[in-house]
Enzyme design. Structure first.
Site, PDB file in Angstrom:
ATOM      1  N   ASN A  94       2.307   3.645  10.903  1.00  0.00           N
ATOM      2  CA  ASN A  94       1.622   4.109  12.133  1.00  0.00           C
ATOM      3  C   ASN A  94       2.073   3.252  13.308  1.00  0.00           C
ATOM      4  OD1 ASN A  94      -0.289   2.134  10.509  1.00  0.00           O
ATOM      5  ND2 ASN A  94      -0.740   1.821  12.674  1.00  0.00           N
TER       6      ASN A  94
ATOM      7  N   ALA B 144       2.916  -2.136   4.005  1.00  0.00           N
ATOM      8  CA  ALA B 144       2.753  -1.098   5.021  1.00  0.00           C
ATOM      9  C   ALA B 144       2.322  -1.812   6.293  1.00  0.00           C
ATOM     10  CB  ALA B 144       1.682  -0.112   4.581  1.00  0.00           C
TER      11      ALA B 144
ATOM     12  N   HIS C 179      -6.904   3.834   6.640  1.00  0.00           N
ATOM     13  CA  HIS C 179      -6.235   3.518   5.366  1.00  0.00           C
ATOM     14  C   HIS C 179      -5.702   4.801   4.725  1.00  0.00           C
ATOM     15  CE1 HIS C 179      -5.048   1.165   1.967  1.00  0.00           C
ATOM     16  NE2 HIS C 179      -5.850   1.819   1.149  1.00  0.00           N
TER      17      HIS C 179
ATOM     18  N   HIS D 187      -5.390  -9.042  -1.205  1.00  0.00           N
ATOM     19  CA  HIS D 187      -5.333  -9.425   0.203  1.00  0.00           C
ATOM     20  C   HIS D 187      -6.442 -10.425   0.507  1.00  0.00           C
ATOM     21  CE1 HIS D 187      -3.914  -5.282  -0.275  1.00  0.00           C
ATOM     22  NE2 HIS D 187      -3.096  -5.499   0.733  1.00  0.00           N
TER      23      HIS D 187
ATOM     24  N   SER E 252       0.825  -1.207   0.000  1.00  0.00           N
ATOM     25  CA  SER E 252       0.000   0.000   0.000  1.00  0.00           C
ATOM     26  C   SER E 252       0.857   1.253   0.000  1.00  0.00           C
ATOM     27  CB  SER E 252      -0.873   0.053   1.264  1.00  0.00           C
ATOM     28  OG  SER E 252      -1.855  -0.931   1.210  1.00  0.00           O
TER      29      SER E 252
ATOM     30  N   MET F 107      -1.653  -6.769   7.160  1.00  0.00           N
ATOM     31  CA  MET F 107      -2.737  -7.594   6.601  1.00  0.00           C
ATOM     32  C   MET F 107      -2.309  -8.342   5.338  1.00  0.00           C
ATOM     33  SD  MET F 107      -5.820  -4.844   7.027  1.00  0.00           S
ATOM     34  CE  MET F 107      -5.966  -3.807   8.501  1.00  0.00           C
ATOM     35  N   SER F 108      -1.019  -8.555   5.169  1.00  0.00           N
ATOM     36  CA  SER F 108      -0.569  -9.180   3.910  1.00  0.00           C
ATOM     37  C   SER F 108       0.686 -10.007   4.143  1.00  0.00           C
ATOM     38  CB  SER F 108      -0.275  -8.084   2.880  1.00  0.00           C
ATOM     39  OG  SER F 108       0.868  -7.325   3.267  1.00  0.00           O
TER      40      SER F 108
ATOM     41  N   TYR G 250      -8.511 -10.223   2.797  1.00  0.00           N
ATOM     42  CA  TYR G 250      -9.747  -9.546   3.207  1.00  0.00           C
ATOM     43  C   TYR G 250     -10.583  -9.054   2.029  1.00  0.00           C
ATOM     44  CZ  TYR G 250      -7.009  -5.193   2.603  1.00  0.00           C
ATOM     45  OH  TYR G 250      -6.231  -4.199   2.098  1.00  0.00           O
ATOM     46  N   GLU G 251     -10.013  -9.081   0.808  1.00  0.00           N
ATOM     47  CA  GLU G 251     -10.800  -8.643  -0.341  1.00  0.00           C
ATOM     48  C   GLU G 251     -11.741  -9.746  -0.823  1.00  0.00           C
ATOM     49  OE1 GLU G 251      -8.411  -6.456  -3.421  1.00  0.00           O
ATOM     50  OE2 GLU G 251      -6.828  -6.905  -1.979  1.00  0.00           O
TER      51      GLU G 251
ATOM     52  N   HIS H 154      -2.623   1.020  -4.541  1.00  0.00           N
ATOM     53  CA  HIS H 154      -1.901  -0.002  -5.297  1.00  0.00           C
ATOM     54  C   HIS H 154      -1.918   0.380  -6.780  1.00  0.00           C
ATOM     55  CE1 HIS H 154      -1.317  -3.240  -2.200  1.00  0.00           C
ATOM     56  NE2 HIS H 154      -2.102  -2.401  -1.568  1.00  0.00           N
TER      57      HIS H 154
END
Ligand code: HPA
Length: 264
Positions: free
Chosen positions: A229, A110, A241, A80, A28, A205-206, A82-83, A58
């Protein structure tokens, strides 16, 4: 011909027959690195089965060409879990990378930091990872090849070369353990305390499913996080995000230096 072999043949037709040495997956806010590659760009939309990369920040194209003196295949975006609810969403692109003859994969992402000494804008080389999701991209793989050893999943040789590159560029790069959290909601402060206790230094998350798939496919793997962060509960900083995308360029400039030197 398998789907990946067919796609690899099409990519060779467009970008030339020489094998890329490495694949790079851009996380990201890091997708613009794909534009630094001197080579041929192919939209994911023209590669049937490639993810539509619906996450903003992306750059959904594959670029095959020279970066820092090495032939690479750069994936400007990833899919990902989550998609789609599919942990193996990146299997086809990584199969294509293996079919193109690459030796390894460098994944970037990220991530949120769990360490006060690793603030926003830092880089973290993954020394290892924790699969905190309970998911696995190899669930359903019918062959015994699914029992992939993960002892050296983050390749010692690639990691040393990345460390050397960071040192040569005078870029500080932390090292630590990345925990994969499914997303898309961010973690709660209690979840962050839990994974900190378990030994994680960063959360995202990846990447973990991609490292598992890379090892499954016989590719070496290494990964670098850009810290966008402090993780939930560790600072008053907003977590969103938009914030991730806004902060990614802080680390992206360093990451670009390290990767370009690494590839030289
Ligand atoms: N948690 C999970 N994924 C992330 C974060 C985070 O704090 N920051 C960037 N990606």
């Amino acid at each position: 011909m398998s789907k990946s072999a067919d796609l690899a043949a099409r990519i060779r037709d467009q970008a030339g027959a020489e094998a890329p040495r490495l694949g790079l997956i851009l996380g990201s806010g890091l997708g613009h690195l794909a534009d630094r590659v001197e080579g041929v760009a192919i939209d994911y939309a023209d590669l049937p089965g490639f993810p539509h990369a619906g996450v903003s920040g992306h750059n959904p194209k594959l670029v095959v060409g020279q970066l820092g003196g090495t032939r690479v295949a750069v994936f400007g975006g990833r899919s990902h879990y989550y998609e789609s609810g599919k942990a193996d969403a990146m299997r086809l692109p990584l199969e294509v990378l293996a079919d193109l003859g690459a030796e390894g994969l460098i994944a970037t992402n990220a991530a949120g930091s769990l360490r006060p000494d690793m603030p926003t804008g830092s880089l973290m080389l993954l020394s290892d990872h924790i699969n905190f999701s309970g998911l696995n991209p190899l669930i359903g793989e019918p062959t015994d090849r699914r029992f992939v050893p993960m002892g050296d999943a983050h390749d010692p040789g690639l990691r040393q070369s990345l460390r050397d590159a960071a040192e040569a560029e005078d870029v500080g790069m932390h090292e630590g353990v990345y925990a994969w959290y499914s997303g898309p909601s961010f973690e709660t402060p209690a979840e962050i305390r839990a994974i900190r206790t378990l030994g994680a230094d960063a959360v995202g998350m990846s990447t973990v499913p991609e490292v598992i798939l890379a090892r499954f496919l016989g590719l070496k793997a290494a990964a670098i996080s850009t810290i966008t962060n402090m993780a939930a509960g560790l600072s008053d900083e907003a977590i969103s995000h938009d914030h991730t995308k806004a902060m990614a360029p802080l680390g992206a400039a360093k990451l670009e230096k390290v990767l370009t030197r690494f590839l030289a």
